[in-house]
Scaffold this motif. Sequence first.
Motif, PDB file in Angstrom:
ATOM      1  N   GLU A  89       0.957  -1.131   0.043  1.00 25.01           N
ATOM      2  CA  GLU A  89       0.130  -0.072   0.148  1.00 25.01           C
ATOM      3  C   GLU A  89       0.915   1.035   0.105  1.00 25.01           C
ATOM      4  N   SER A  90       1.995   1.249   0.620  1.00 16.39           N
ATOM      5  CA  SER A  90       2.880   2.419   0.745  1.00 16.39           C
ATOM      6  C   SER A  90       3.336   2.552  -0.656  1.00 16.39           C
ATOM      7  N   ALA A  91       3.791   1.476  -1.431  1.00 15.74           N
ATOM      8  CA  ALA A  91       4.203   1.708  -2.893  1.00 15.74           C
ATOM      9  C   ALA A  91       3.094   2.128  -3.671  1.00 15.74           C
ATOM     10  N   MET A  92       1.941   1.558  -3.561  1.00 13.58           N
ATOM     11  CA  MET A  92       0.691   1.926  -4.425  1.00 13.58           C
ATOM     12  C   MET A  92       0.252   3.463  -4.280  1.00 13.58           C
ATOM     13  N   ASP A  93       0.571   4.049  -3.017  1.00 16.12           N
ATOM     14  CA  ASP A  93      -0.055   5.336  -2.805  1.00 16.12           C
ATOM     15  C   ASP A  93       1.125   6.268  -3.451  1.00 16.12           C
ATOM     16  N   GLU A  94       2.312   5.984  -3.519  1.00 19.45           N
ATOM     17  CA  GLU A  94       3.228   6.957  -4.136  1.00 19.45           C
ATOM     18  C   GLU A  94       3.772   6.567  -5.384  1.00 19.45           C
ATOM     19  N   LEU A  95       3.736   5.438  -5.961  1.00 20.89           N
ATOM     20  CA  LEU A  95       4.142   5.043  -7.231  1.00 20.89           C
ATOM     21  C   LEU A  95       2.934   4.679  -8.433  1.00 20.89           C
ATOM     22  N   GLU A  96       3.202   4.485  -9.569  1.00 19.88           N
ATOM     23  CA  GLU A  96       2.435   4.017 -10.456  1.00 19.88           C
ATOM     24  C   GLU A  96       2.539   2.683 -10.959  1.00 19.88           C
ATOM     25  N   TYR A  97       3.491   1.971 -10.358  1.00 14.48           N
ATOM     26  CA  TYR A  97       3.769   0.592 -10.535  1.00 14.48           C
ATOM     27  C   TYR A  97       4.348  -0.023  -9.250  1.00 14.48           C
ATOM     28  N   VAL A  98       3.789  -1.147  -8.751  1.00 17.97           N
ATOM     29  CA  VAL A  98       4.363  -2.025  -7.722  1.00 17.97           C
ATOM     30  C   VAL A  98       4.491  -3.279  -8.445  1.00 17.97           C
ATOM     31  N   GLU A  99       5.485  -4.112  -7.776  1.00 18.83           N
ATOM     32  CA  GLU A  99       5.750  -5.440  -8.009  1.00 18.83           C
ATOM     33  C   GLU A  99       5.437  -6.473  -6.927  1.00 18.83           C
ATOM     34  N   THR A 100       4.939  -7.474  -7.166  1.00 17.88           N
ATOM     35  CA  THR A 100       4.713  -8.513  -6.047  1.00 17.88           C
ATOM     36  C   THR A 100       4.739  -9.998  -6.632  1.00 17.88           C
ATOM     37  N   ASP A 101       4.741 -11.044  -5.718  1.00 17.62           N
ATOM     38  CA  ASP A 101       4.890 -12.407  -6.040  1.00 17.62           C
ATOM     39  C   ASP A 101       3.726 -13.288  -5.666  1.00 17.62           C
ATOM     40  N   VAL A 102       3.458 -14.219  -6.387  1.00 19.22           N
ATOM     41  CA  VAL A 102       2.250 -15.062  -6.012  1.00 19.22           C
ATOM     42  C   VAL A 102       2.751 -16.530  -5.924  1.00 19.22           C
ATOM     43  N   ARG A 103       2.336 -17.326  -4.800  1.00 20.66           N
ATOM     44  CA  ARG A 103       2.290 -18.816  -5.034  1.00 20.66           C
ATOM     45  C   ARG A 103       0.920 -19.298  -4.606  1.00 20.66           C
ATOM     46  N   LEU A 104       0.689 -20.301  -4.975  1.00 22.31           N
ATOM     47  CA  LEU A 104      -0.445 -21.218  -4.450  1.00 22.31           C
ATOM     48  C   LEU A 104      -0.209 -22.115  -3.136  1.00 22.31           C
ATOM     49  N   THR A 105      -1.254 -21.852  -2.426  1.00 22.09           N
ATOM     50  CA  THR A 105      -1.335 -22.978  -1.377  1.00 22.09           C
ATOM     51  C   THR A 105      -1.706 -24.123  -1.622  1.00 22.09           C
ATOM     52  N   ARG A 106      -1.856 -25.019  -0.644  1.00 27.78           N
ATOM     53  CA  ARG A 106      -2.052 -26.251  -1.119  1.00 27.78           C
ATOM     54  C   ARG A 106      -3.563 -26.533  -1.746  1.00 27.78           C
ATOM     55  N   ASP A 107      -4.427 -25.871  -1.109  1.00 24.34           N
ATOM     56  CA  ASP A 107      -5.843 -25.874  -1.379  1.00 24.34           C
ATOM     57  C   ASP A 107      -5.979 -24.675  -2.309  1.00 24.34           C
ATOM     58  N   GLY A 108      -5.131 -24.279  -3.178  1.00 26.32           N
ATOM     59  CA  GLY A 108      -5.293 -23.490  -4.253  1.00 26.32           C
ATOM     60  C   GLY A 108      -5.676 -21.847  -4.199  1.00 26.32           C
ATOM     61  N   VAL A 109      -5.324 -21.386  -2.893  1.00 25.70           N
ATOM     62  CA  VAL A 109      -5.415 -20.001  -2.896  1.00 25.70           C
ATOM     63  C   VAL A 109      -4.222 -19.117  -3.035  1.00 25.70           C
ATOM     64  N   PRO A 110      -4.268 -18.090  -3.900  1.00 28.04           N
ATOM     65  CA  PRO A 110      -3.003 -17.396  -4.297  1.00 28.04           C
ATOM     66  C   PRO A 110      -2.758 -16.360  -3.184  1.00 28.04           C
ATOM     67  N   VAL A 111      -1.612 -16.535  -2.709  1.00 25.29           N
ATOM     68  CA  VAL A 111      -0.825 -15.344  -1.676  1.00 25.29           C
ATOM     69  C   VAL A 111       0.245 -15.040  -2.212  1.00 25.29           C
ATOM     70  N   LEU A 112       0.867 -13.868  -1.665  1.00 28.09           N
ATOM     71  CA  LEU A 112       1.835 -13.072  -1.974  1.00 28.09           C
ATOM     72  C   LEU A 112       2.923 -13.420  -0.929  1.00 28.09           C
ATOM     73  N   PHE A 113       3.946 -14.041  -1.760  1.00 30.70           N
ATOM     74  CA  PHE A 113       5.146 -14.768  -1.146  1.00 30.70           C
ATOM     75  C   PHE A 113       6.387 -15.028  -2.222  1.00 30.70           C
ATOM     76  N   HIS A 114       7.374 -14.692  -1.857  1.00 29.50           N
ATOM     77  CA  HIS A 114       8.400 -14.571  -2.529  1.00 29.50           C
ATOM     78  C   HIS A 114       9.101 -16.133  -2.859  1.00 29.50           C
ATOM     79  N   ASP A 115       9.787 -16.279  -1.845  1.00 30.22           N
ATOM     80  CA  ASP A 115      10.939 -17.529  -1.168  1.00 30.22           C
ATOM     81  C   ASP A 115      10.198 -18.709  -1.686  1.00 30.22           C
ATOM     82  N   THR A 116      11.055 -19.784  -2.166  1.00 35.09           N
ATOM     83  CA  THR A 116      10.702 -21.227  -2.478  1.00 35.09           C
ATOM     84  C   THR A 116      10.267 -21.860  -1.173  1.00 35.09           C
ATOM     85  N   ASP A 117      11.085 -21.328   0.251  1.00 32.02           N
ATOM     86  CA  ASP A 117      10.651 -21.943   1.365  1.00 32.02           C
ATOM     87  C   ASP A 117      10.323 -20.891   2.455  1.00 32.02           C
TER      88      ASP A 117
END
Length: 311
Positions: A89-117
């Motif tokens: 939200e801090s980035a979206m309030d100040e910038l035109e572009y923000v970058e994020t990462d998505v992984r799927l949980t075991r039950d298929g919910v997309p969450v924002l998380f970068h690392d492999t573990d």
Amino acid sequence: MRSPRDAVDPATASRPRRSHRPPRPLVRIPLAMTGLVAAASLLWSVSTPADVYAIDVFGALREPGQAAAIIGHRGDRAQAPENTMPSLESAMDELEYVETDVRLTRDGVPVLFHDTDLERVTGRTGRVEDLDHDQVARLDAGAWYAEEWAGEPIPTLEEFLAALGERDAARALVELKADWTASEVRIVLDLIERHGLRGRIILQSFSIETLQSIQRVAPTTPRIMLIRELPADPVPLADELGVIGFGTTAASVTDAPGAVDAAHAAGLAVLCYTLNTQDRWQEVSALGVDGIITDQPSDLDAWIASTAPGT
């Protein structure tokens, strides 16, 4: 806050035409799994332009020395823990572009998380993909950053899209981590559609399988290929995968500066990740890259304001 589009007015920019680009081949999907995917793909493409170009997303492509778009890496990591809602939200309030990462949980919910573990950010072993969403939602994604952020949860993609929808000027680069099937990609696309954000989300991935899945399910969705070494002639690869551009390293563009020119000549954008020093910003800006992904968006904005012509 300076808009990165101030460098060149996209309204006066001519849209590139890739007359040499061959028609994309039709992808045949086995009948056993086609019904839902094909119908969803058709619905997604209704009232969507037949082609999407980099200038539709980033405005006119940059010339050497012009200000690049500033893209907050996992939000604004200088202000809050990465990929948490306060950071984003801090980035979206100040910038035109923000970058994020998505992984799927075991039950298929997309969450924002970068690392492999999970260990670096949450202090526990395992992977997002091995847990159901209710388990992921109980993890602490803030204590590692600072005591004051203890208890900050891992957000869902839907939470992020809702916040993005409240900020009319914001756009997002969403990286799909690892390999995604067409049906998994469809989960993300359905959320984008539900929140009315078609055209404001750019999907990106290092995975060719994932890019092909997006191409199969929603070929008009803007997407970027992440690649550590940009080919000297990136156009054939872009044509094959239907991407609007590439995200790559500073070393890649400085070692082969002609690749940026070749990409721009074909209407393709070139972004660089993840650059946090003035030396790097200067190197890639001199070549005319279209966007810089950074952990220090405020510092980059101040540097551009003091160095780029017309800002």
